[in-house]
Structure formats: structure tokens, C-alpha cells
Motif scaffolding. Structure first.
Motif, mmCIF file in Angstrom:
data_model
loop_
_atom_site.group_PDB
_atom_site.id
_atom_site.type_symbol
_atom_site.label_atom_id
_atom_site.label_comp_id
_atom_site.label_asym_id
_atom_site.label_seq_id
_atom_site.Cartn_x
_atom_site.Cartn_y
_atom_site.Cartn_z
ATOM 1 N N LYS A 266 0.829 -1.216 0.000
ATOM 2 C CA LYS A 266 0.000 0.000 0.000
ATOM 3 C C LYS A 266 0.859 1.261 0.000
ATOM 4 O O LYS A 266 0.577 2.211 -0.731
ATOM 5 C CB LYS A 266 -0.941 -0.002 1.215
ATOM 6 N N CYS A 267 1.891 1.275 0.820
ATOM 7 C CA CYS A 267 2.750 2.467 0.883
ATOM 8 C C CYS A 267 3.541 2.640 -0.409
ATOM 9 O O CYS A 267 3.637 3.754 -0.941
ATOM 10 C CB CYS A 267 3.693 2.357 2.083
ATOM 11 N N LEU A 270 1.225 3.908 -3.108
ATOM 12 C CA LEU A 270 0.884 5.318 -2.928
ATOM 13 C C LEU A 270 2.002 6.223 -3.443
ATOM 14 O O LEU A 270 1.758 7.174 -4.200
ATOM 15 C CB LEU A 270 0.624 5.605 -1.444
#
Length: 571
Positions: A266-267, A270
């Protein structure tokens, strides 16, 4: 019947129709003869393909194909004559026909060549293995519901080997490599399964008979000892390490997002979407940014300080509010990608000198990114020009480039330069790299036949003395010589590249050097997935090369310079 015959005769009395009919018949007959000669030798190919044991042992057919590949155009001409003349030529001298590499037409030769290329690629070499060695640690339970190693995986049901699996996992930065069903390779950072009896790992490797590659739902697991330059990965992201929270977080990492269900994916996703090259995980917060002087990534902390588990990823660490886990995304850092020619003609010529295979092309790449100016060359290499080295076409005395690549070592050629950066590399690595370049191109590999044949011993005999005399001549005749060891440049790029840029008379910009660190590989790095499975250097070769190493080391120390790195010897 008479009427039919009369019509047939009248048809052929018409001259244009008769002419084109005979022409069509002539062409058809010629095509049939050509096809017949082309397929005349097909049974011989079928026999070789039907006996893989002979091919694997390097039988006559394989050796013949190697000879044909190395002899070039003349042998190709002779084999094409054989195909045109067909069976009669073959029967007169079948052994000569085999030596010329004619296996019965282009299609069968292509099939044979493909098999040989695959075997050569399997045994090809890289001079920078991603791991030093591996330790077998046991047989482990594995199933589709709960994988023992949860990283990447790949399969090869024809030629899987233990080494191939280990090197593949090490290249991606994983700590463990496991083999299953004799053909499946799994990678991971942790083993997440129970140990079982060694007898349950009983399947031979598909490409390495006699070696064990796991069993049915059982993994033979190896612990990899990664080399220093190896990069751990998580998917497409490169693991950079654990770092202390920067003092001014908002300036160092300008994008921040709260993620209660934090995971590495997820990081990284992003920061990739926001077009930042760094993703920093801090517990339940994700930060994105660039390497800068506020966050240079030079002072790594113990990974245990970042060991807090991700809330949405049980087996990965997501850092803490005070210590960040940092990954490099696939976003290119464009702060150092602009390059141009010097705005005014340079008053001095600076050489970027090295023995062939010592990393000159890589050093040029680093210098161009660090300074923003093109480098030139004493030679011209079209492949380098096409890869972006635009200074390659300029004459080396044009004065439009920041420095000039050269492998020359004569007194006259050396004294033509006003200063020099001399790159020295471990001769064992440099010789292998240059041998690969000579027989496989800038990012290719020499064929297995070249390593096993007479080419390699002859190459070492001719090039090993040159490695020593090249360095000695530049130390003796060069003006204002800066010595840079290739190994030091890899280990501490920021400091060593800063020294090189200073000699070139360009102001050192730290942010630009930090950008270069994240773009350091360039387009000319050989893959670490392929490596010789034996040491090509004989005892006599090692004895000779060791004497040259001592000679160069003494010359460096006599000039109050740092001697050669310790890993140059022993072999």
C-alpha cells in the motif's frame, strides 16, 4: 480424342501463352530441386534430437554447431553451397558437411541453435554474483494453503538446478531459496513452516541429476549469504533499510498518508502513484519523498529498531514513528537525468582511463549524471551512442565533453591528457568482464564453448600482463592522476564519485549525487542470474596474476596511494 489433341496444339502455337507456360514449369521445377536439397539432411537432425543424452554430453552434432557459429561468413557460404548441390555433395564428404554446420536446412539449424543457446545461457557467466555462497538448512513442509516461502517463485520443468534457484532468489534480495517437485523454486525472507525428515525431500533436480530439489509438497531450503552490493526487494521495490526519523519530516518527506491497515504494498503503491522514488513506512503512516541532504539514507540503523509488524501484513515490518523502513519505488529520480555538452570549449583534456572490463562505461554513466555533461571517447562505439552516450560521436579533442574514455597505455597517448581519473579493478573480475564483452557484447555473455575452448587461456595470457602495464604506465607518465578503485566506488559511491567530480572542476551538488545513488546501475549491467559454475582460472593463471597484483600494489604504495583492496587475493 483428335479434337482434343488439335486444341492442345493450337494452344501452344500462341507464342506468348507458350512462353509463360514454360516459364512457370521452369520455376516450379527449380523450387522442387531447392526444397529437395534443403531437406536432404533432415534424418541426421532427427537422430540427434531423438538422443538428448548425446547432445547433453557435447557430441559431434553439438560441437559442429559451435564450430559453425564461430567461423562466420565463410563457413556459412560453404554450407549454403552444400544445400544448393543437395545429396550428392553430402554423400561425397559427409564429415566435411557436418563440420561446416549444415544440418539439413535453415529450419533444423534454427532448432539446433535454439537448444545450444539455451544451454549456453544456463552456463553463461556474470562477474558479480548476488551471493557468495548458500547453506542448506533442511527439508520443510509446503502446501498451496500455507507456503513456507512467500516471496517470488518460478518454475522450469526441464532444466531447474539448485544454483539457478539460489541465484534467482539472491538477485531479488531474498534470504532463503527453496526447491520443490524437482522443478519449482520459491524465495522468501522467512521460513513459515515446520521442519520435516530429510528423507521426504527425495526428488532429483530436472536439470541436475544427482542433486535433490525437494519433494512432493516438500521444500529443500537454503540460507543465502548475500554479497554487500545485493539489493533486497519486495516485489518491484528495492529495500533500502531502516533509518531514523528525519528532523524536519515535512521538508524531508513532503507527502504523508495515514494507513490504519498498513502494508508494504500500500505504501509503495501510494508513493509510486504520487511519483516519488522513496516510500518510508512509519507504523501506520506512509511518507513519500526524494533522497536529500535532510534524508540521505547513509546512516542505517539496526533493523530490529524497525521490527514492528504491519497491521495488514503479518510477516513484514512496517517501521515505527521514530524509525522508518524505506523502499525505493520504480519511479525514476529525474533530478540528475539532464545532460548536455559543455557550453564552452574545455581548456584541459581529462582522461577517464581504465583497463578494458574495469567499469569504464559504468563510471561514464555516473559522471554524466553527477555533472550533467556528456563524456567523450578516444574511440567510437555505436551501441554506446544509441544508449545515450551522445559524446561518443565527438572527436576526443573537441573540448565539448567533461572527460574522455580511453584504454590506451602508451607514453605518447597518456601525455596527450592534462589530467586523468584512473579506474583500477580486481584483475580476476576485469578479465572475465572484458572476455564477456568481447564475445557477448556490453551486456551479453561469452558462450560456454569460449570458456572451455582455447580462447580463454589465450585471452588471459595476452591480457593479464596488460592489466599491470596499463596501471604502471599511467602512474609513470600521467599528469595529475586520481586513482579510484572500482570496488571502493561500488561500496561508497557518494564519496568516491564526489572525488571524481572535484577533479573535473565541477561544483559538487550533494542532492545530485544522492540522485545518482538511486540511478546508479544504468543500461550496461549484466544480470546476476547467470554465473559460471566453476572457476575458469587455473593454478598457473592464478600464480601469474598474483605476481601482477603485487607489482601494481607496490607501485601504488610507492606513490603514497592506497594499495589494492584485500579481496584481490588470495584466490
Amino acid at each position: 480424342m483428335a479434337k482434343l489433341w488439335f486444341k492442345f496444339q493450337r494452344y501452344f502455337r500462341r507464342k506468348p501463352v507458350r512462353f509463360f507456360t514454360f516459364l512457370a514449369l521452369y520455376l516450379t521445377a527449380g523450387s522442387l530441386v531447392f526444397l529437395h536439397s534443403g531437406f536432404a539432411g533432415q534424418p541426421a537432425v532427427s537422430q540427434n534430437q531423438a538422443n538428448p543424452a548425446v547432445a547433453a554430453a557435447g557430441g559431434p552434432a553439438e560441437g559442429a554447431e559451435m564450430a559453425f557459429a564461430g567461423k562466420g561468413f565463410r563457413d556459412g557460404e560453404a554450407s549454403s553451397i552444400a544445400r544448393r548441390l543437395g545429396p550428392s555433395f553430402k554423400n561425397k564428404d559427409s564429415s566435411k558437411r557436418i563440420k561446416l554446420g549444415d544440418y539439413g536446412g535453415a529450419w533444423s539449424r534454427a532448432l539446433k541453435g535454439r537448444v545450444i543457446r539455451e544451454k549456453e545461457e544456463e552456463r553463461a557467466t556474470s562477474d558479480s554474483s548476488p551471493f557468495s555462497k548458500a547453506k542448506y538448512i533442511g527439508c520443510y513442509l509446503d502446501d498451496t494453503q500455507s507456503r513456507a516461502l512467500r516471496g517470488v517463485s518460478f518454475f522450469d520443468y526441464k532444466k531447474m538446478t539448485i544454483f539457478r534457484c539460489q541465484d534467482n532468489c539472491a538477485e531479488r534480495g531474498y534470504l532463503y531459496a527453496g526447491l520443490e517437485f524437482g522443478a519449482e523454486c520459491y524465495c522468501g525472507h522467512k521460513i513459515q513452516a515446520a521442519n520435516v525428515s530429510e528423507a521426504e525431500c527425495d526428488m532429483h533436480c530436472k536439470g541436475e541429476r544427482g542433486s535433490v530439489c525437494g519433494g512432493a509438497n516438500r521444500l529443500s531450503v537454503y540460507r543465502l549469504q548475500l554479497a554487500q552490493e545485493s539489493a533486497r526487494r519486495y516485489g518491484s521495490a528495492v529495500f533500502r533499510g531502516c533509518f531514523r526519523r528525519p528532523n524536519n519530516l515535512s521538508l524531508a518527506l513532503p507527502v504523508t498518508a495515514a494507513m490504519p491497515n498498513m502494508s508494504v504494498d500500500k505504501c509503495v503503491d501510494l508513493c509510486t502513484e504520487k511519483e516519488y522514488p522513496l516510500a518510508a513506512l512509519a507504523g501506520t503512516a506512509c511518507h513519500c519523498g526524494f533522497p536529500t541532504t535532510r534524508f540521505p539514507l547513509h546512516e542505517r540503523e539496526d533493523e530490529q529498531l524497525c521490527a514492528q509488524k504491519c497491521s495488514a501484513e503479518e510477516f513484514e515490518s512496517c517501521g515505527t514513528p521514530s524509525h522508518f523502513i524505506v523502499y525505493q519505488t520504480q519511479v525514476q529520480d529525474n533530478r540528475c537525468m539532464d545532460r548536455r555538452f559543455l557550453p564552452a570549449k574545455s581548456k584541459q583534456l581529462v582522461a577517464l582511463a581504465s583497463f578494458p572490463g574495469a567499469g569504464n562505461t559504468w563510471a561514464r554513466h555516473l559522471i554524466e549524471l553527477a555533472t550533467g555533461f556528456y563524456t567523450g571517447s578516444y574511440y567510437f562505439d555505436g551501441s554506446l551512442y544509441n544508449k545515450g552516450f551522445k559524446g561518443e560521436r565527438d572527436h576526443w579533442r573537441s573540448g565539448r565533453t567533461i572527460c574522455i574514455k580511453t584504454h590506451e597505455s602508451g607514453q605518447k597517448e597518456i601525455q596527450a591528457f592534462d589530467a586523468a581519473i584512473l579506474v583500477i579493478r580486481n584483475p580476476y573480475k576485469a578479465l572475465m568482464a572484458e572476455f564477456n564483452r568481447k564475445y557477448g557484447g556490453h551486456i551479453g555473455f561469452a558462450a560456454h564453448a569460449h570458456w572451455r575452448g582455447k580462447e580463454w587461456p589465450e585471452f588471459v595470457r595476452n591480457y593479464a600482463p596488460w592489466w599491470a602495464t596499463h596501471t604502471l604506465d599511467w602512474l609513470k607518465f600521467g599528469k595529475k592522476v586520481l586513482v579510484v578503485h572500482f570496488e571502493d566506488l561500488k561500496a561508497d559511491l557518494f564519496v568516491q564519485l564526489g572525488r571524481m567530480v572535484s577533479l573535473l572542476g565541477v561544483a559538487v551538488r550533494e542532492d545530485r549525487l544522492l540522485c545518482v545513488e538511486s540511478q546508479k546501475d544504468g543500461n550496461f549491467k549484466r544480470s546476476g542470474l547467470r554465473k559460471l559454475e566453476y572457476d575458469p582460472y587455473t593454478a598457473d593463471m592464478q600464480k601469474t596474476i598474483s605476481a601482477y597484483i603485487k607489482m601494481v600494489d607496490a607501485a601504488l604504495r610507492a606513490r603514497n596511494l592506497t594499495g589494492v583492496p584485500d579481496d584481490y587475493y588470495p584466490r
